[in-house]
Design an enzyme around this catalytic site. Structure first.
Site, mmCIF file in Angstrom:
data_model
loop_
_atom_site.group_PDB
_atom_site.id
_atom_site.type_symbol
_atom_site.label_atom_id
_atom_site.label_comp_id
_atom_site.label_asym_id
_atom_site.label_seq_id
_atom_site.Cartn_x
_atom_site.Cartn_y
_atom_site.Cartn_z
ATOM 1 N N SER A 33 0.946 -1.049 -0.056
ATOM 2 C CA SER A 33 0.070 -0.089 0.230
ATOM 3 C C SER A 33 1.019 1.238 -0.153
ATOM 4 O O SER A 33 2.307 1.148 0.320
ATOM 5 C CB SER A 33 -0.842 0.027 1.189
ATOM 6 N N TYR A 80 -2.577 -1.117 10.529
ATOM 7 C CA TYR A 80 -2.321 -1.380 8.910
ATOM 8 C C TYR A 80 -1.055 -0.833 8.401
ATOM 9 O O TYR A 80 -0.229 -1.370 7.562
ATOM 10 C CB TYR A 80 -3.625 -0.658 8.009
HETATM 11 P P1 NAD Z 1 -11.324 -6.041 -0.341
HETATM 12 O O1 NAD Z 1 -12.005 -5.897 1.075
HETATM 13 O O2 NAD Z 1 -12.467 -5.569 -1.529
HETATM 14 O O3 NAD Z 1 -10.970 -7.601 -0.677
HETATM 15 C C1 NAD Z 1 -10.383 -7.969 0.299
HETATM 16 C C2 NAD Z 1 -10.144 -9.674 -0.079
HETATM 17 O O4 NAD Z 1 -9.536 -10.277 0.854
HETATM 18 C C3 NAD Z 1 -11.558 -10.269 -0.260
HETATM 19 O O5 NAD Z 1 -11.490 -11.123 -1.352
HETATM 20 C C4 NAD Z 1 -11.602 -10.679 1.135
HETATM 21 O O6 NAD Z 1 -12.666 -12.058 1.043
HETATM 22 C C5 NAD Z 1 -10.501 -11.237 1.415
HETATM 23 N N1 NAD Z 1 -10.147 -11.666 2.708
HETATM 24 C C6 NAD Z 1 -10.352 -10.899 3.693
HETATM 25 N N2 NAD Z 1 -9.829 -11.400 4.797
HETATM 26 C C7 NAD Z 1 -9.325 -12.511 4.608
HETATM 27 C C8 NAD Z 1 -8.833 -13.561 5.399
HETATM 28 N N3 NAD Z 1 -8.804 -13.628 6.963
HETATM 29 N N4 NAD Z 1 -8.410 -14.876 4.595
HETATM 30 C C9 NAD Z 1 -8.493 -14.644 3.292
HETATM 31 N N5 NAD Z 1 -9.009 -13.853 2.314
HETATM 32 C C10 NAD Z 1 -9.490 -12.657 3.210
HETATM 33 O O7 NAD Z 1 -10.170 -5.060 -0.166
HETATM 34 P P2 NAD Z 1 -9.166 -4.679 -1.513
HETATM 35 O O8 NAD Z 1 -9.211 -3.004 -1.337
HETATM 36 O O9 NAD Z 1 -9.412 -5.161 -2.642
HETATM 37 O O10 NAD Z 1 -7.846 -5.078 -0.626
HETATM 38 C C11 NAD Z 1 -6.917 -5.967 -1.318
HETATM 39 C C12 NAD Z 1 -5.358 -5.601 -0.789
HETATM 40 O O11 NAD Z 1 -4.976 -4.355 -1.347
HETATM 41 C C13 NAD Z 1 -5.363 -5.561 0.702
HETATM 42 O O12 NAD Z 1 -4.239 -5.952 1.136
HETATM 43 C C14 NAD Z 1 -5.257 -3.952 0.991
HETATM 44 O O13 NAD Z 1 -4.578 -3.556 2.081
HETATM 45 C C15 NAD Z 1 -4.426 -3.462 -0.248
HETATM 46 N N6 NAD Z 1 -4.928 -2.082 -0.411
HETATM 47 C C16 NAD Z 1 -6.177 -1.634 -0.826
HETATM 48 C C17 NAD Z 1 -6.090 -0.133 -1.206
HETATM 49 C C18 NAD Z 1 -7.675 0.395 -1.342
HETATM 50 O O14 NAD Z 1 -7.555 1.620 -1.581
HETATM 51 N N7 NAD Z 1 -8.526 -0.576 -1.732
HETATM 52 C C19 NAD Z 1 -5.222 0.750 -1.208
HETATM 53 C C20 NAD Z 1 -3.799 -0.006 -1.051
HETATM 54 C C21 NAD Z 1 -3.609 -1.337 -0.556
#
Ligand code: NAD
Length: 260
Positions: free
Chosen positions: A142, A155
């Site tokens: 991130s 986080y």
């Molecule tokens: P999201 O909530 O849309 O998806 C998260 C995914 O992780 C889902 O498929 C969920 O079922 C799965 N998940 C959650 N807990 C779990 C567990 N214990 N075991 C297995 N699967 C699990 O989130 P996203 O925004 O797509 O985030 C994905 C990654 O990207 C994360 O690591 C997040 O920190 C990172 N990220 C997101 C953003 C953003 O702005 N959305 C920015 C930077 C980084």
């Protein structure tokens, strides 16, 4: 054993992980999906990806907070596809709270999912990658792996940890054809971000619209959210042979946020 390279993408039933699954199946890799959600919806995602791209797509519901379930995901992928060439540790959660009120059990859970699972998945696939002299580890860190924001202590700590871990395994894999890189997205409008808007509004005493405008996009000079397909395209590039000399990096895709 299939000749086609196989990728495990954790947390790929939604958001960024699903965008990466689209990109990697589109590039011809077999993919093992993982994550939570409605069984029927997940099966529709799995079957749709396989049909559209002609690749093989599996699913395993391992909970990334549990090391033995991560091992079961790896075993299941080997039994279904016979090989693991690429891992994309992407599953993650967010908890927003002032540090003095941060519930310790939520801190622990976030660490297990966002950081410790990256170690477990990597340690379980590294011997196979070394033996084959080819491997790709593409972690979704991130912008919060590079800079901090208030109320996100767990986080930010976990994502900084991911980047350090990735640099270390990049060095350990360097002479074995294994690359390890972190992608550092800015704000992507996925369920993870949508869910934290009410908590951020509460913590800061502002409205949800103000959170989007003045907190989230305030950080991004482009004033636009990053698209999941943009993260997917970079992940696919990092898996390609064109990226074989890129390793140990932390690549921002953040609309200029961390340039400031
Ligand atoms: P999201 O909530 O849309 O998806 C998260 C995914 O992780 C889902 O498929 C969920 O079922 C799965 N998940 C959650 N807990 C779990 C567990 N214990 N075991 C297995 N699967 C699990 O989130 P996203 O925004 O797509 O985030 C994905 C990654 O990207 C994360 O690591 C997040 O920190 C990172 N990220 C997101 C953003 C953003 O702005 N959305 C920015 C930077 C980084």
């Amino acid at each position: 054993m299939t000749e086609t390279k196989t990728a495990i993408i954790t947390g790929s039933t939604s958001g960024i992980g699903l965008g990466i699954a689209e990109a990697l199946t589109g590039a011809g890799y077999n993919v093992m999906l993982n994550g939570f959600g409605d069984a029927g919806e997940i099966e529709a995602i799995r079957a749709g990806l396989a049909k559209r791209t002609g690749t093989e797509v599996g699913y395993h519901g391992a909970d990334m907070s549990e090391p033995e379930e991560i091992a079961a995901l790896v075993d299941h992928t080997r039994s279904e596809f016979g090989r693991i060439d690429i891992v994309v540790p992407n599953a993650g959660i967010q908890v927003v709270s002032p540090v003095e009120d941060f519930p310790p059990e939520k801190w622990d859970l976030l660490m297990r999912i966002n950081l410790f699972s990256v170690f477990h998945l990597t340690r379980l696939v590294f011997p196979e990658m070394k033996a084959r002299k080819w491997g790709r580890i593409v972690c979704i860190a991130s912008a919060h792996g590079l800079v901090a924001s208030p109320y996100k202590s767990a986080y930010v700590a976990a994502k900084h940890g991911v980047i350090g871990f990735v640099k270390t395994v990049a060095l350990e894999g360097a002479t074995f054809g294994i690359t390890a890189n972190s992608i550092c997205p800015g704000y992507v409008l996925t369920p993870l971000v949508e869910k934290q808007i009410p908590d951020t509004a509460k913590a800061r005493g502002i409205t949800e619209e103000e959170v989007k405008r003045d907190v989230l996009l305030a950080a991004q000079p482009t004033k636009e959210f990053v698209g999941v397909e943009q993260i997917g395209a970079l992940a696919a590039f990092l898996c390609s042979d064109a990226a074989s000399q890129m390793t140990g990096t932390a690549l921002p895709v953040d609309g200029g946020w961390t340039a400031q």
